[in-house]
Scaffold this motif. Structure first.
Motif, PDB file in Angstrom:
ATOM      1  N   ALA A  34      12.814   5.504  47.671  1.00 43.24           N
ATOM      2  CA  ALA A  34      12.065   4.640  46.835  1.00 43.24           C
ATOM      3  C   ALA A  34      12.272   3.323  47.570  1.00 43.24           C
ATOM      4  O   ALA A  34      11.198   2.393  47.515  1.00 43.24           O
ATOM      5  CB  ALA A  34      12.575   4.593  45.477  1.00 43.24           C
ATOM      6  N   ASP A  35      13.459   2.853  48.008  1.00 43.62           N
ATOM      7  CA  ASP A  35      13.629   1.534  48.798  1.00 43.62           C
ATOM      8  C   ASP A  35      12.640   1.277  50.002  1.00 43.62           C
ATOM      9  O   ASP A  35      12.221   0.298  50.202  1.00 43.62           O
ATOM     10  CB  ASP A  35      15.051   1.191  48.843  1.00 43.62           C
ATOM     11  N   GLN A  36      12.808   2.404  50.727  1.00 43.12           N
ATOM     12  CA  GLN A  36      12.263   2.405  52.134  1.00 43.12           C
ATOM     13  C   GLN A  36      10.732   2.296  51.938  1.00 43.12           C
ATOM     14  O   GLN A  36       9.937   1.386  52.425  1.00 43.12           O
ATOM     15  CB  GLN A  36      12.432   3.650  52.772  1.00 43.12           C
ATOM     16  N   GLN A  37      10.286   3.096  50.766  1.00 44.81           N
ATOM     17  CA  GLN A  37       8.641   2.699  50.435  1.00 44.81           C
ATOM     18  C   GLN A  37       8.308   1.361  49.972  1.00 44.81           C
ATOM     19  O   GLN A  37       7.305   0.587  50.431  1.00 44.81           O
ATOM     20  CB  GLN A  37       8.194   3.809  49.461  1.00 44.81           C
ATOM     21  N   GLN A  38       8.944   0.773  49.121  1.00 44.36           N
ATOM     22  CA  GLN A  38       8.845  -0.492  48.735  1.00 44.36           C
ATOM     23  C   GLN A  38       9.057  -1.624  49.696  1.00 44.36           C
ATOM     24  O   GLN A  38       8.230  -2.375  49.879  1.00 44.36           O
ATOM     25  CB  GLN A  38       9.752  -0.938  47.461  1.00 44.36           C
ATOM     26  N   ALA A  39      10.008  -1.250  50.669  1.00 39.31           N
ATOM     27  CA  ALA A  39      10.308  -2.226  51.857  1.00 39.31           C
ATOM     28  C   ALA A  39       8.978  -2.053  52.645  1.00 39.31           C
ATOM     29  O   ALA A  39       8.538  -3.188  53.151  1.00 39.31           O
ATOM     30  CB  ALA A  39      11.428  -1.900  52.705  1.00 39.31           C
ATOM     31  N   ALA A  40       8.289  -1.066  52.716  1.00 36.25           N
ATOM     32  CA  ALA A  40       7.163  -0.796  53.743  1.00 36.25           C
ATOM     33  C   ALA A  40       6.059  -1.711  53.112  1.00 36.25           C
ATOM     34  O   ALA A  40       5.308  -2.310  53.747  1.00 36.25           O
ATOM     35  CB  ALA A  40       6.735   0.569  54.082  1.00 36.25           C
ATOM     36  N   GLN A  41       5.958  -1.944  51.659  1.00 41.31           N
ATOM     37  CA  GLN A  41       4.879  -2.456  51.272  1.00 41.31           C
ATOM     38  C   GLN A  41       5.154  -3.956  51.120  1.00 41.31           C
ATOM     39  O   GLN A  41       3.927  -4.781  51.620  1.00 41.31           O
ATOM     40  CB  GLN A  41       4.731  -2.155  49.502  1.00 41.31           C
ATOM     41  N   PHE A  42       6.220  -4.351  51.402  1.00 38.95           N
ATOM     42  CA  PHE A  42       6.666  -5.773  51.387  1.00 38.95           C
ATOM     43  C   PHE A  42       6.372  -6.173  52.788  1.00 38.95           C
ATOM     44  O   PHE A  42       5.799  -7.347  53.007  1.00 38.95           O
ATOM     45  CB  PHE A  42       8.212  -6.165  51.204  1.00 38.95           C
ATOM     46  N   VAL A  43       6.666  -5.463  53.781  1.00 43.29           N
ATOM     47  CA  VAL A  43       6.478  -5.625  55.176  1.00 43.29           C
ATOM     48  C   VAL A  43       5.018  -5.924  55.668  1.00 43.29           C
ATOM     49  O   VAL A  43       4.386  -6.655  56.347  1.00 43.29           O
ATOM     50  CB  VAL A  43       7.176  -4.697  56.541  1.00 43.29           C
ATOM     51  N   SER A  44       4.199  -5.073  54.803  1.00 45.34           N
ATOM     52  CA  SER A  44       2.707  -5.066  54.929  1.00 45.34           C
ATOM     53  C   SER A  44       2.099  -6.394  54.907  1.00 45.34           C
ATOM     54  O   SER A  44       1.185  -6.912  55.134  1.00 45.34           O
ATOM     55  CB  SER A  44       1.884  -4.173  54.246  1.00 45.34           C
ATOM     56  N   ALA A 196       4.719 -12.486  49.923  1.00 44.07           N
ATOM     57  CA  ALA A 196       5.432 -11.515  49.323  1.00 44.07           C
ATOM     58  C   ALA A 196       5.488 -11.820  47.741  1.00 44.07           C
ATOM     59  O   ALA A 196       5.549 -10.771  47.168  1.00 44.07           O
ATOM     60  CB  ALA A 196       7.049 -11.495  49.965  1.00 44.07           C
ATOM     61  N   VAL A 197       5.672 -13.010  47.541  1.00 40.41           N
ATOM     62  CA  VAL A 197       5.709 -13.372  46.050  1.00 40.41           C
ATOM     63  C   VAL A 197       4.265 -13.053  45.411  1.00 40.41           C
ATOM     64  O   VAL A 197       4.126 -12.869  44.381  1.00 40.41           O
ATOM     65  CB  VAL A 197       6.112 -14.767  45.813  1.00 40.41           C
ATOM     66  N   GLY A 198       3.216 -13.254  46.278  1.00 41.37           N
ATOM     67  CA  GLY A 198       1.864 -12.949  45.708  1.00 41.37           C
ATOM     68  C   GLY A 198       1.801 -11.405  45.627  1.00 41.37           C
ATOM     69  O   GLY A 198       1.282 -10.778  44.404  1.00 41.37           O
ATOM     70  N   LEU A 199       2.548 -10.717  46.530  1.00 36.40           N
ATOM     71  CA  LEU A 199       2.576  -9.327  46.107  1.00 36.40           C
ATOM     72  C   LEU A 199       3.354  -8.790  44.924  1.00 36.40           C
ATOM     73  O   LEU A 199       2.689  -7.894  44.278  1.00 36.40           O
ATOM     74  CB  LEU A 199       3.138  -8.708  47.337  1.00 36.40           C
ATOM     75  N   PHE A 200       4.671  -9.530  44.668  1.00 35.72           N
ATOM     76  CA  PHE A 200       5.269  -9.190  43.577  1.00 35.72           C
ATOM     77  C   PHE A 200       4.330  -9.417  42.229  1.00 35.72           C
ATOM     78  O   PHE A 200       4.279  -8.456  41.380  1.00 35.72           O
ATOM     79  CB  PHE A 200       6.523  -9.941  43.399  1.00 35.72           C
ATOM     80  N   SER A 201       3.364 -10.579  42.197  1.00 37.52           N
ATOM     81  CA  SER A 201       2.523 -10.774  40.998  1.00 37.52           C
ATOM     82  C   SER A 201       1.830  -9.515  40.874  1.00 37.52           C
ATOM     83  O   SER A 201       1.365  -9.453  39.815  1.00 37.52           O
ATOM     84  CB  SER A 201       2.093 -11.979  41.263  1.00 37.52           C
TER      85      SER A 201
END
Length: 263
Positions: A34-44, A196-201
């Protein structure tokens, strides 16, 4: 609705967690799919995020090595995350170390990681409450505050807004420490996390974490009353860069770091 990754104590192994994502980017093993998948989304959204995390960790290791050469062997690491991937006690195996983190789930995992390691403890606490940290059993039983201690505030102070009075927080810690103690910190200067903050939102309806991006003068002022050691307050990758380390355009790194001594 997904639980935000910065919600302390909320996220088990089936949900991403900030500390474990950072461990993944640092090449650690204490992270989940789950962490790795989320990390990949952040990096994108922000491809530079793993680099920023690794640069701050390399800075921490260089600073810890310098402090041990200066004769400091006690460390209080505020907002440390997981004690993995070259963290303080791994960079200074003979040191006494207290890690702190506000997240109970991170604290529990950290205690499992350091179980059986002499002279190393983990405290679950908000480092913005210095009296509670300094009076804790973990600090009192692990560190001798009559001797020099290195207070480490690496890659975390930008999460403390001005209304919490971060200068006062650091002064309270340093006032309680013996002469010869040191303050080492790094702090983001510009806003490399905007995307990344925009992605969080877009992913969560809860309020996103607030970042306090301070300028150089504000960061330097955290060392007021202390003796800043060379090379001064500089871009993180330029702080006593090792000969075997390479960094492209380190002067453009969006964060500053420094080390200062209490006389």
């Amino acid at each position: 609705m997904a639980t935000p990754i910065w919600a302390p104590g909320q996220n088990g192994p089936d949900q991403p967690n900030t500390a474990r994502i950072r461990d993944y980017w640092l090449g650690g093993t204490h992270n989940t799919e789950a962490d790795q998948q989320q990390a990949a989304q952040f990096v994108s959204a922000s491809p530079h995020l793993p680099y920023l995390v690794r640069a701050h960790r390399a800075f921490l290791r260089r600073m810890v090595r310098k402090l041990t050469h200066l004769g400091v062997h006690q460390f209080l690491d505020l907002g440390s995350g997981l004690p993995t991937a070259g963290n303080v006690h791994l960079a200074a195996p003979d040191a006494e170390v207290v890690y702190t983190d506000i997240d109970p789930s991170v604290a529990a995992m950290s205690r499992d990681i350091i179980a059986g390691v002499d002279g190393v403890a983990h405290l679950c606490a908000d480092f913005c409450e210095p009296a509670k940290v300094l009076e804790s059993a973990e600090v009192r039983q692990t560190l001798d505050l009559a001797l020099p201690v290195a207070l480490l505030v690496v890659d975390v102070l930008h999460f403390v807004p001005d209304e919490k009075e971060p200068h006062k927080i650091l002064r309270t810690y340093m006032d309680a420490l013996a002469p010869g103690s040191h303050l080492g910190l790094s702090h983001t200067v510009r806003d490399p996390l905007q995307s990344a903050v925009g992605l969080f939102s877009s992913m969560y309806t809860d309020q996103v974490p607030q970042f306090a991006y301070r300028d150089r003068n504000q960061i330097v002022s955290f060392f007021d009353g202390l003796e800043v050691l060379g090379p001064g307050v500089v871009p993180v990758p330029l702080w006593e860069l090792d000969q075997d380390e390479q960094d492209l355009n380190p002067e453009h790194f969006p964060g500053l770091g420094g080390l200062a001594r209490k006389r």
